[in-house]
Design a protein around this motif. Structure first.
Motif, PDB file in Angstrom:
ATOM      1  N   LYS A 163       0.842  -1.206   0.000  1.00 31.69           N
ATOM      2  CA  LYS A 163       0.000   0.000   0.000  1.00 31.69           C
ATOM      3  C   LYS A 163       0.876   1.254   0.000  1.00 31.69           C
ATOM      4  N   ALA A 164       1.947   1.221   0.776  1.00 30.16           N
ATOM      5  CA  ALA A 164       2.801   2.408   0.878  1.00 30.16           C
ATOM      6  C   ALA A 164       3.457   2.728  -0.464  1.00 30.16           C
ATOM      7  N   LEU A 165       3.769   1.673  -1.225  1.00 30.15           N
ATOM      8  CA  LEU A 165       4.545   1.886  -2.455  1.00 30.15           C
ATOM      9  C   LEU A 165       3.726   1.615  -3.718  1.00 30.15           C
ATOM     10  N   LYS A 166       2.445   1.766  -3.596  1.00 30.28           N
ATOM     11  CA  LYS A 166       1.515   1.491  -4.701  1.00 30.28           C
ATOM     12  C   LYS A 166       1.947   2.216  -5.998  1.00 30.28           C
ATOM     13  N   LEU A 471      10.221  11.527   6.297  1.00 24.54           N
ATOM     14  CA  LEU A 471      10.880  10.785   5.224  1.00 24.54           C
ATOM     15  C   LEU A 471      11.156  11.776   4.098  1.00 24.54           C
ATOM     16  N   ASP A 472      12.322  11.637   3.431  1.00 26.08           N
ATOM     17  CA  ASP A 472      12.585  12.504   2.274  1.00 26.08           C
ATOM     18  C   ASP A 472      11.434  12.390   1.283  1.00 26.08           C
ATOM     19  N   ALA A 473      11.035  11.135   1.049  1.00 29.88           N
ATOM     20  CA  ALA A 473       9.906  10.822   0.158  1.00 29.88           C
ATOM     21  C   ALA A 473       9.503   9.396   0.498  1.00 29.88           C
ATOM     22  N   ILE A 474       8.355   8.977   0.021  1.00 31.33           N
ATOM     23  CA  ILE A 474       7.966   7.586   0.277  1.00 31.33           C
ATOM     24  C   ILE A 474       8.497   6.728  -0.861  1.00 31.33           C
ATOM     25  N   THR A 475       9.607   6.088  -0.588  1.00 29.97           N
ATOM     26  CA  THR A 475      10.286   5.273  -1.598  1.00 29.97           C
ATOM     27  C   THR A 475      10.578   3.908  -0.969  1.00 29.97           C
ATOM     28  N   PRO A 476      10.931   2.922  -1.787  1.00 33.70           N
ATOM     29  CA  PRO A 476      11.302   1.628  -1.198  1.00 33.70           C
ATOM     30  C   PRO A 476      12.422   1.795  -0.167  1.00 33.70           C
ATOM     31  N   ASN A 477      13.378   2.652  -0.498  1.00 40.14           N
ATOM     32  CA  ASN A 477      14.501   2.858   0.401  1.00 40.14           C
ATOM     33  C   ASN A 477      14.063   3.452   1.744  1.00 40.14           C
TER      34      ASN A 477
END
Ligand code: F6P
Length: 554
Positions: A163-166, A471-477
């Motif tokens: 969901k977070a990385l849709k 978070l800088d951005a919502i990324t996998p990292n």
């Protein structure tokens, strides 16, 4: 020695008496450097922990406590594969699953890294084949729908990450998660999909979990009602488990099984084959980035002095509130829509890990351990339960979590979102005193005698602690960074509370009783050993389902 008998714990108790009445508002006023001093950046995460009821002395004493609890040694014991899950005789090595170094990680003398890499490679081949349309269903159609059937740790982590990385998802794929044994959930998924274009992932560490196996059997029956021949199951069902035999007994070919190992705790397993749904949905490159993000936090945690160590600091702050301020719960408040499943995930991670009352030596603790973790999207919660947090009688520390980057394209939304994050943290810290409340009423033209009555209701005590995690951005990292941060925070708290964060015996009693009750619900005359209330409920169910009487007539 019990935690409360440690000299560092006693020093903290004495210190608590000195600082407990101090207001953060004054601490900020007297210390212009506070915000920059109590700030950390690790990978894609910034942590502002300045709005906590601490000063330099508090932090030093908390670090001393960590030292006295041998935290450094315990961290090394985990990373190096010692069997720190003593009640189950297991190592705890979710960190090996994302180990990006060449370091060998040994369990019982065997380096586990080759098999970790081997399963990751098999997962990558399989997910590539499925994503690019090489893996076809039994009528040679491309797979468009993937259903992960699992519960707890075999559901929540993968669900939360997907969901977070849709945004990174394969455009052709629909991902569903089924966990509840209430047939409504799986039925509503089955109603949307087609047997010829669906892959089921049966995810269960033990492959003995009743809810998961029941749902998997229903999915299998639904599939066979269409496909007829069991030979077609191989194209549409894969298993993720540590239990080969049970997978085979269930009727899934072990060629279609992705293995993990008993040194991976269920709630720490999203990095393992349990993450197959993540890899299929997001692709192997993004899964790799997720692992790298977690590894970055692992490296930070393992090698950074406590003073600058993000998981250690978060954990020590939690201990400070649980054991000295009697805070019984901790709120996780993500603001980004993509992070809406984060509170549920952290809830299992933390509460199943640190909801314990027995020390490693088997003694009952004389101090509190893991708090109740709860939460929801912060922005909605502001209009629901934040009232109690602002003006109620309980002290509830909060983690505000948000992304610095805009996730959507609509103008204006992100600034509003972030202004609320910052404003809430400020309001919880500052509060509003009577004079301020009174003056505001007078300014609005409220007559003084009325203002005196209303003003007390508008007072906020403030001094309510929170962390702001950006978070800088919502990324996998960044998701990798974030999840590993909470995993290690929980580990540190378990180490200080001297409990085993990696077993979960507390879920067993209910399971045992449910098995027995199920027999009674299904078979009329099974002998009962239940209390009168439970027996009464069982009888009520039976009567109701015979259609003889309605509950209210009994
Ligand atoms: O009942 C609790 C629990 O054992 C969790 O710890 C676990 O994540 C979940 O059930 C699912 O277990 P499994 O993966 O073995 O089906």
């Amino acid at each position: 020695m019990s935690l409360t008998a440690l000299s560092t714990f006693k020093a903290l108790s004495a210190h608590f008496e000195n600082v407990k009445e101090m207001h953060m508002k004054d601490m900020f006023a007297n210390d212009p450097e506070r915000a920059t001093r109590y700030f950390l950046k690790v990978g894609s995460l910034c942590l502002d922990y300045s709005k906590n009821r601490i000063n330099d002395e508090t932090l030093k004493l908390l670090r001393d406590l960590a030292q006295e609890c041998a935290l450094e040694r315990k961290i090394e014991a985990m990373f190096s594969g010692e069997k720190i899950n003593a009640t189950e005789g297991r190592a705890v090595l979710h960190t090996a699953l994302r180990n990006q170094s060449q370091e060998k990680v040994r369990v019982d003398g065997e380096d586990v890294m080759p098999k970790v890499r081997d399963v990751l490679a098999r997962m990558a081949d399989f997910s590539d084949a499925l994503r690019c349309g090489r893996w076809l269903g039994y009528t040679n159609q491309i797979i468009t729908d993937v259903v992960n059937i699992g519960i707890g740790g075999s559901d929540l982590g993968a669900l939360m990450v997907c969901k977070a990385l849709k945004r990174y998802a394969h455009p052709r794929l629909n991902m569903y998660f089924v966990s509840n044994v209430d047939g409504i959930q799986i039925q509503s998924v089955l109603d949307k999909i087609h047997p010829e274009t669906t892959l089921f992932i049966v995810a269960s560490k033990t492959f003995s979990t009743q809810e998961t196996l029941t749902n998997a059997l229903s999915a299998r029956a639904w599939f066979l009602a269409h496909a007829h021949d069991e030979v077609h199951i191989a194209k549409h069902f894969v298993a993720v488990s540590t239990n080969k035999q049970a997978v085979q007994d269930f009727g899934i070919d072990t060629k279609n099984m992705f293995e993990f190992w008993n040194w991976v705790g269920g709630r720490y397993s999203l990095w393992s084959a349990i993450g197959l749904s993540i890899m299929i949905y997001l692709g192997k490159e993004n899964f790799q980035e997720l692992l790298e993000g977690a590894f970055e936090m692992d490296t930070h945690f393992r090698s950074t002095p406590f003073e600058h160590n993000m998981p250690v600091i978060l954990a020590l702050l939690g201990v400070w509130y649980v054991n000295f301020f009697d805070a019984g719960s901790h709120l996780i408040a993500p603001y980004d829509q993509y992070l809406r499943y984060l509170p549920r995930f952290i809830q299992q991670l933390d509460m199943e890990s640190n909801g314990k009352r027995t020390t490693l030596k088997g003694e009952v603790v004389n101090y509190d351990t893991g708090p109740i973790i709860w939460g929801d999207l912060g922005i909605n919660s502001q209009h629901a339960f934040f009232q109690l947090l602002h003006q109620g009688t309980h002290l509830t520390p909060i983690d505000f979590i948000a992304s610095l980057s805009k996730e959507g394209n609509l103008p204006g939304h992100h600034e509003i979102l972030l202004s609320n994050v910052f404003a809430q943290a400020e309001a919880f810290m500052k509060g509003k005193d009577y004079q301020e409340a009174y003056a505001q009423l007078i300014e609005k033209g409220v007559p003084p005698e009325q203002a005196c009555v209303i003003a007390p209701h508008r007072v906020f005590s403030g001094n309510r602690p929170s962390n702001v995690l950006l978070l800088d951005a919502i990324t996998p990292n960044s998701i990798g960074n974030l999840v590993a941060l909470y995993e290690h925070k929980i580990f540190v708290q378990g180490a200080i509370w001297d409990i085993n964060s990696f077993d979960q015996w507390g879920v067993e009693l209910g399971k045992e009783l449910a098995k027995d009750i199920l027999v009674q619900l299904r078979e009329g005359n099974a002998q009962s050993f239940h209390d009168s209330s439970t027996q009464h409920l069982i009888n009520l169910y039976k009567i109701y389902n015979k259609g003889v009487l309605h509950a209210d007539q009994e």
